[in-house]
Design an enzyme around this catalytic site. Structure first.
Site, PDB file in Angstrom:
ATOM      1  N   LYS A  55       0.817  -1.209   0.000  1.00  0.00           N
ATOM      2  CA  LYS A  55       0.000   0.000   0.000  1.00  0.00           C
ATOM      3  C   LYS A  55       0.856   1.267   0.000  1.00  0.00           C
ATOM      4  O   LYS A  55       0.405   2.310  -0.475  1.00  0.00           O
ATOM      5  CB  LYS A  55      -0.967   0.003   1.190  1.00  0.00           C
ATOM      6  CG  LYS A  55      -1.892  -1.207   1.255  1.00  0.00           C
ATOM      7  CD  LYS A  55      -2.548  -1.523  -0.061  1.00  0.00           C
ATOM      8  CE  LYS A  55      -3.527  -2.698  -0.010  1.00  0.00           C
ATOM      9  NZ  LYS A  55      -2.997  -3.967   0.504  1.00  0.00           N
ATOM     10  N   TYR A 268     -12.311 -14.569   3.841  1.00  0.00           N
ATOM     11  CA  TYR A 268     -11.287 -13.552   4.077  1.00  0.00           C
ATOM     12  C   TYR A 268     -10.753 -13.606   5.514  1.00  0.00           C
ATOM     13  O   TYR A 268     -11.533 -13.560   6.469  1.00  0.00           O
ATOM     14  CB  TYR A 268     -11.857 -12.152   3.798  1.00  0.00           C
ATOM     15  CG  TYR A 268     -10.909 -11.039   4.130  1.00  0.00           C
ATOM     16  CD1 TYR A 268      -9.775 -10.818   3.360  1.00  0.00           C
ATOM     17  CD2 TYR A 268     -11.126 -10.213   5.227  1.00  0.00           C
ATOM     18  CE1 TYR A 268      -8.891  -9.806   3.671  1.00  0.00           C
ATOM     19  CE2 TYR A 268     -10.245  -9.190   5.544  1.00  0.00           C
ATOM     20  CZ  TYR A 268      -9.128  -8.990   4.764  1.00  0.00           C
ATOM     21  OH  TYR A 268      -8.251  -7.997   5.075  1.00  0.00           O
ATOM     22  N   TYR A 294      -2.765 -12.669   3.500  1.00  0.00           N
ATOM     23  CA  TYR A 294      -2.497 -12.416   2.080  1.00  0.00           C
ATOM     24  C   TYR A 294      -1.398 -13.339   1.533  1.00  0.00           C
ATOM     25  O   TYR A 294      -1.665 -14.307   0.824  1.00  0.00           O
ATOM     26  CB  TYR A 294      -2.098 -10.946   1.879  1.00  0.00           C
ATOM     27  CG  TYR A 294      -3.169  -9.974   2.288  1.00  0.00           C
ATOM     28  CD1 TYR A 294      -4.143  -9.578   1.375  1.00  0.00           C
ATOM     29  CD2 TYR A 294      -3.237  -9.458   3.575  1.00  0.00           C
ATOM     30  CE1 TYR A 294      -5.137  -8.683   1.731  1.00  0.00           C
ATOM     31  CE2 TYR A 294      -4.234  -8.559   3.949  1.00  0.00           C
ATOM     32  CZ  TYR A 294      -5.174  -8.178   3.016  1.00  0.00           C
ATOM     33  OH  TYR A 294      -6.156  -7.305   3.381  1.00  0.00           O
TER      34      TYR A 294
HETATM   35  C1  LIG Z   1      -3.752  -5.193   0.425  1.00  0.00           C
HETATM   36  C2  LIG Z   1      -2.808  -6.319   0.372  1.00  0.00           C
HETATM   37  C3  LIG Z   1      -2.764  -7.168  -0.751  1.00  0.00           C
HETATM   38  C4  LIG Z   1      -3.714  -7.060  -1.899  1.00  0.00           C
HETATM   39  O1  LIG Z   1      -3.473  -5.962  -2.723  1.00  0.00           O
HETATM   40  P1  LIG Z   1      -4.705  -5.381  -3.552  1.00  0.00           P
HETATM   41  O2  LIG Z   1      -4.124  -4.306  -4.375  1.00  0.00           O
HETATM   42  O3  LIG Z   1      -5.687  -4.894  -2.546  1.00  0.00           O
HETATM   43  O4  LIG Z   1      -5.262  -6.492  -4.359  1.00  0.00           O
HETATM   44  C5  LIG Z   1      -1.829  -8.178  -0.755  1.00  0.00           C
HETATM   45  N1  LIG Z   1      -0.997  -8.364   0.271  1.00  0.00           N
HETATM   46  C6  LIG Z   1      -1.016  -7.582   1.364  1.00  0.00           C
HETATM   47  C7  LIG Z   1      -0.087  -7.884   2.466  1.00  0.00           C
HETATM   48  C8  LIG Z   1      -1.927  -6.529   1.455  1.00  0.00           C
HETATM   49  O5  LIG Z   1      -1.942  -5.765   2.543  1.00  0.00           O
END
Ligand SMILES: *Cc1c(COP(=O)(O)O)cnc(C)c1O
Length: 338
Positions: A55, A268, A294
């Site tokens: 991010k 999720y 993730y």
């Molecule tokens: C937000 C996030 C993702 C996913 O990215 P998107 O652009 O929202 O698809 C993947 N890995 C981590 C650790 C994240 O925080």
């Protein structure tokens, strides 16, 4: 790059928040263990902003846009263990902006640590105002918080979940150029990039850059949130919006979208055994930390595809590490002594 650069990213405002380029490293001991393709990792867990993550790259563009709009308060949203929320809080602190985080209980997974440790602990430490609300109360709370900011004479800038706008996706357009330059310099031909697909703009940004630059690397998205069909649809929509913002052609782009939800598990943020195994294996073979929500899930998918013989023995496969490691502590019950 020369005048014929189709991306021309310098047109867009950008604030520096990340340590770039992030490393591109071989996963030698994991590759050896699997006897499979050559695995590498793109270390976006090392973007550097308050424990890093993907991010931060999006926020370089999003917060430049917030400053152009003369905002003094950033409002964003995500689950209590949102990495996006934590990185937004850090970026706001760094730029002298106020930060309001609306965190709906979006996952069925709960534990006492889930709402007190990991990312949410850091949100508070970074000076954000944290509002943990019921699963359905997100949009109304965001609106209410924005009205309160306006009522005190402030200017709010609302960033959607995951920073998932075309402006945010520019972070991954730029990141993909960075990866390709690294690979080219190392004389490495990447065959496949494996990435976690959540709110879908990381995946979309990568595809838009590859497509605009005429590159043929494949991308496999491991959905951790949406069912596969919906994820593919959102990636296509976000890719189109991003291509339009950049003014690059998107014909054929939609056909490049590949997403699986085979490794999403029950939902999720809910743990899977394969995720726990993948996090543990990667830690023990590489000294590399993944996360439970993730990248651990995405790595469980990559391991499964390797074991199923999906890649050639000499293929170069890049696992894009998108961060998230602070959430390990919020899932300590799961990773504690075994
Ligand atoms: C937000 C996030 C993702 C996913 O990215 P998107 O652009 O929202 O698809 C993947 N890995 C981590 C650790 C994240 O925080």
């Amino acid at each position: 790059m020369a005048n014929n650069d189709p991306l021309r990213l310098e047109r867009f405002g950008r604030v520096g928040l990340c340590y770039l380029p992030t490393p591109l490293e071989p996963l030698a001991r994991l590759s050896e263990h699997l006897g499979g393709p050559k695995l590498l990792v793109k270390r976006d867990d090392c973007t550097g902003l308050a424990l890093g993550g993907n991010k931060a790259r999006k926020l370089e563009f999003l917060l430049a846009d917030a400053l152009e709009h003369r905002a003094d308060t950033v409002i964003t949203t995500g689950g209590p263990q949102s990495n996006h929320a934590r990185q937004t809080a850090a970026a706001a602190a760094r730029l002298g902006l106020q930060c309001e985080l609306v965190l709906p209980r979006a996952s069925r997974w709960t534990s006492p640590l889930y709402e007190t440790s990991g990312n949410v602990l850091l949100d508070d430490l970074l000076g954000a105002s944290v509002h943990i609300v019921g699963a359905a109360a997100g949009p109304a709370t965001i609106q209410h918080v924005a009205e309160q900011v306006r009522a005190r004479g402030g200017t709010p800038y609302v960033i959607p979940v995951g920073g998932s706008t075309a402006v945010g996706a520019l972070g991954y357009v730029a990141a993909t150029r960075e990866l390709l330059e690294q690979a080219d310099r190392q004389g490495l031909q990447i065959d496949t990039i494996v990435v976690t697909t959540g709110s879908c703009t990381t995946h979309a940004g990568i595809l838009v850059a590859l497509h605009a630059l005429g590159r043929s690397e494949k991308v496999i998205g491991m959905s951790i949130y949406y069912p596969a069909q919906r994820a593919a649809q959102v990636v296509r929509e976000k890719a189109r919006e991003t291509a339009e913002l950049l003014g690059v052609p998107h014909a054929g782009l939609e056909d490049r979208v590949v997403v699986t939800d085979d490794y999403l598990g029950p939902g999720y943020g809910e743990p899977t055994d394969a995720m726990v195994d993948a996090v543990r294996l990667t830690a023990r073979r590489e000294g590399l930390l993944l996360d439970p929500v993730y990248t651990g899930r995405a790595m469980s998918g990559l391991l499964d595809l390797v074991r199923a013989g999906r890649f050639g023995d000499t293929d170069n496969v890049v696992f894009w590490h998108t961060g998230g490691t602070p959430a390990l502590f919020a899932y300590a019950d799961l990773f504690g002594k075994m």
